[in-house]
Design a protein around this motif. Structure first.
Motif, short mmCIF file in Angstrom:
data_model
loop_
_atom_site.label_atom_id
_atom_site.label_comp_id
_atom_site.label_asym_id
_atom_site.label_seq_id
_atom_site.Cartn_x
_atom_site.Cartn_y
_atom_site.Cartn_z
N ALA A 437 0.82 -1.21 0.00
CA ALA A 437 0.00 0.00 0.00
C ALA A 437 0.85 1.27 0.00
N LEU A 438 2.07 1.17 0.54
CA LEU A 438 2.94 2.35 0.57
C LEU A 438 3.15 2.92 -0.82
N VAL A 439 3.18 2.02 -1.81
CA VAL A 439 3.49 2.47 -3.17
C VAL A 439 2.30 2.24 -4.11
N SER A 440 1.10 2.12 -3.55
CA SER A 440 -0.10 1.90 -4.38
C SER A 440 -0.89 3.19 -4.52
N GLU A 441 -1.50 3.36 -5.68
CA GLU A 441 -2.45 4.47 -5.86
C GLU A 441 -3.80 4.02 -5.35
N GLY A 442 -4.67 4.99 -5.01
CA GLY A 442 -6.01 4.64 -4.55
C GLY A 442 -6.01 4.13 -3.12
N GLU A 443 -7.19 3.71 -2.68
CA GLU A 443 -7.33 3.34 -1.27
C GLU A 443 -7.39 1.83 -1.09
N ILE A 444 -6.69 1.36 -0.07
CA ILE A 444 -6.66 -0.07 0.23
C ILE A 444 -6.99 -0.25 1.70
N THR A 445 -7.92 -1.15 1.99
CA THR A 445 -8.15 -1.51 3.39
C THR A 445 -7.88 -3.00 3.54
N LEU A 446 -7.61 -3.39 4.78
CA LEU A 446 -7.43 -4.81 5.11
C LEU A 446 -8.65 -5.25 5.90
N ASP A 447 -9.04 -6.51 5.74
CA ASP A 447 -10.22 -6.98 6.49
C ASP A 447 -9.88 -7.18 7.96
N ASP A 448 -8.60 -7.34 8.31
CA ASP A 448 -8.24 -7.65 9.70
C ASP A 448 -6.83 -7.17 9.97
N PHE A 449 -6.73 -6.22 10.88
CA PHE A 449 -5.41 -5.73 11.27
C PHE A 449 -4.86 -6.50 12.46
N SER A 450 -5.76 -7.09 13.25
CA SER A 450 -5.34 -7.58 14.57
C SER A 450 -4.38 -8.76 14.49
N CYS A 451 -4.36 -9.46 13.33
CA CYS A 451 -3.52 -10.66 13.25
C CYS A 451 -2.03 -10.34 13.34
N VAL A 452 -1.62 -9.09 13.17
CA VAL A 452 -0.19 -8.78 13.29
C VAL A 452 0.34 -9.07 14.70
N ALA A 453 -0.59 -9.16 15.68
CA ALA A 453 -0.16 -9.43 17.07
C ALA A 453 0.53 -10.79 17.20
N VAL A 454 0.35 -11.65 16.22
CA VAL A 454 1.01 -12.97 16.25
C VAL A 454 2.53 -12.82 16.31
N SER A 455 3.08 -11.84 15.57
CA SER A 455 4.55 -11.72 15.57
C SER A 455 5.04 -10.30 15.84
N PHE A 456 4.17 -9.27 15.69
CA PHE A 456 4.66 -7.89 15.80
C PHE A 456 3.50 -6.98 16.20
N PRO A 457 3.11 -7.04 17.51
CA PRO A 457 1.93 -6.29 17.95
C PRO A 457 1.99 -4.81 17.60
N HIS A 458 3.18 -4.22 17.52
CA HIS A 458 3.29 -2.78 17.27
C HIS A 458 3.55 -2.44 15.81
N PHE A 459 3.28 -3.40 14.92
CA PHE A 459 3.63 -3.17 13.52
C PHE A 459 3.02 -1.88 12.96
N PHE A 460 1.70 -1.72 13.13
CA PHE A 460 1.07 -0.56 12.49
C PHE A 460 1.46 0.75 13.16
N ALA A 461 1.66 0.72 14.46
CA ALA A 461 2.13 1.92 15.15
C ALA A 461 3.51 2.30 14.63
N THR A 462 4.35 1.32 14.42
CA THR A 462 5.70 1.57 13.91
C THR A 462 5.63 2.14 12.50
N PHE A 463 4.74 1.57 11.72
CA PHE A 463 4.58 2.04 10.36
C PHE A 463 4.15 3.50 10.33
N ALA A 464 3.18 3.84 11.18
CA ALA A 464 2.69 5.22 11.21
C ALA A 464 3.84 6.15 11.56
N THR A 465 4.69 5.73 12.48
CA THR A 465 5.80 6.58 12.91
C THR A 465 6.83 6.75 11.81
#
Ligand code: S3P
Length: 476
Positions: A437-465
């Protein structure tokens, strides 16, 4: 794309809060969310969390040690917490403060039956099958269960060779799948030739070998990750090539000395940042404190083959332990690459994100010999082919891989009709799509963000930063 340079300093490992809240962070809500786009080069440094494979082994081998074991930089995630809870259920005392963990082994082995929920973690249940088969007292059972995804994954790859040396393991539901019951039994040594170079199977057999009568020898592990061997050696256990030419030989009756280790950063997690930096124009990103274990850095070789500038800085690490270093990625024009079967064990978890990289390379990239991806947390070949296809990539799904022809400008949906991509509850699918999505045009959503907690609970917070103010038109 407008670019505005900014510096980012992240210290993820220092910012992990203690307690279960880490796994329920608001940033990981399972509500569909719009993924951000990068409008600035990725620069600065990222300290990725501790290695998942090593963190599992800290918990499981700590159970077997002769005194308390300590780890710093331990990965706090749903998967690794499943291993920590398992050893607690088996009698170990576990203390954790942030990423510092102490496992005090029990004085006596269990005398009553135990139940263990392995959650989503294949490493927890496969290694436990081998560990418990000979460690549990004869007649004492442990029942292992898992979530819906883990309950469909193949367990025969560990159960069959363990049964061949006397293990007492019963499938309680569908044959070959969790739930299963391991009952302590007298194990024999023997030789195992692995049909698939799997570190989980190799590790399960090594752990069973610690409690078997006679030598256990193993071949066919290929260049699969060797964290179990390294940690056993740190514990004073001889676990070396066998006289008969087998890759590994281990005998029972060895005392396992306590260890104190610093868990290195996870190269499979770092790969999401490495590919992000390889894709976003002008990026120059440093990931720090990573494991440079040769069995884990196949993805760095692929990045180099694709033309990315990969620099290793500050290499260090204890003699005989896990080699460490910092990895700097400098974005460059991308060439296509091939990945074949012998490459796979050293980058098995990185193939989804390398498929995203291939969409930006000029020409045809080919990934083969990777049928194992069909039995991971999801069928990763099918989900990646479908999702990249939805984004407009030229991708063909092969029985054992992917063929991707680039470069393509990936495209999501519109504000009114955003494109919703499925993750199949698989953490690595979610993170791979966030990078796409970083390099995609238009809008992309994911059906489930919570699964990142399996290996990297702070993934999206890190990405935002890491994106800082470069995401102003896509609130995250
Ligand atoms: C792991 C081994 C690999 C890997 C998994 C972790 C381990 O699985 O995909 O994420 O910690 O031993 P296989 O052994 O099935 O290849």
């Amino acid at each position: 794309m407008a670019t505005r340079g900014h510096q980012v300093q992240l210290k993820i490992r220092n910012s992990i809060p203690s307690g279960g809240d880490v796994l329920n962070s608001a940033t990981n809500s399972n509500q569909p969310r719009i993924l951000p786009r990068a409008y600035a080069p990725l620069t600065g440094s990222v300290a990725v969390p501790g290695d998942k494979s090593v963190s599992h082994r800290v918990a499981l081998l700590g159970l077997l040690a002769d005194a308390p074991c300590e780890a710093t930089g331990w990965l706090v995630s749903e998967d690794t917490l499943a291993s920590l809870k398992a050893v607690e259920a088996l009698g170990a005392r576990v203390e954790r403060e942030d990423d510092r963990v102490t496992v005090t082994p029990p004085k006596v082995r269990p005398t009553a039956d135990v139940t263990i929920d392995c959650g989503n973690s294949g490493t927890t249940c496969r290694l436990l099958c081998g560990l418990l088969a000979g460690w549990l007292p004869v007649g004492v059972s442990a029942t292992l269960s898992g979530d819906a995804s883990l309950s469909t994954r193949p367990m025969n790859r560990v159960v069959d060779p363990l049964r061949s040396v006397g293990a007492d393991i019963t499938f309680l539901g569908n044959p070959g799948c969790l739930p299963l019951r391991v009952t302590g039994a007298a194990l024999r040594g023997g030789h195992h030739d692995l049909p698939v170079p799997s570190a989980q199977v190799k590790s399960a057999l090594l752990l069973a070998g610690l409690y078997a009568e006679g030598a256990t020898t193993i071949s066919g592990g290929g260049n699969s990750r060797d964290h179990t061997e390294l940690l056993l050696q740190t514990m004073g256990v001889s676990c070396a090539p066998g006289d008969s030419g087998a890759e590994l030989a281990i005998v029972a009756g060895q005392s396992l000395k306590a260890f104190t280790i610093e868990v290195p950063g996870d190269p499979s997690t770092a790969a999401f940042f490495h590919v992000a930096a390889a894709l976003v124009p002008g990026s120059n990103l440093l990931t720090t404190g990573l494991s440079l274990n040769p069995t884990r850095i196949g993805a760095l070789d692929v990045l180099r083959r694709a033309g990315v500038q990969v620099e290793i800085e500050n290499p260090h690490g204890p003699p005989g332990g896990e080699p460490l270093g910092d990895v700097r990625i400098l974005q460059a024009p991308l060439q296509p690459f091939t990945i074949t079967e012998p490459d796979v064990p050293a980058l098995v978890d990185e193939i989804p994100i390398l498929a995203v990289l291939a969409t930006a390379a000029t020409g045809e990239s080919l990934i083969t010999g990777a049928a194992e991806l069909r039995v991971k947390e999801s069928d990763r070949l099918a989900i990646m082919a479908a999702n990249l296809g939805q984004l407009g990539a030229a991708v063909a799904e092969l029985p054992d891989g992917l063929q991707i022809t680039g470069p393509t400008t990936l495209r999501g949906g519109s504000k009114d009709l955003p494109l919703m991509l499925p993750t199949a509850g698989d953490h690595r699918m979610a993170m791979a799509m966030a990078v796409a999505a970083l390099v995609s045009e238009g809008e992309i959503t994911l059906d489930d963000f919570s699964c990142v907690a399996v290996s990297f609970p702070h993934f999206f917070a890190t990405f935002a930063t890491i994106l800082g103010d470069g995401i102003s038109d896509r609130p995250f």
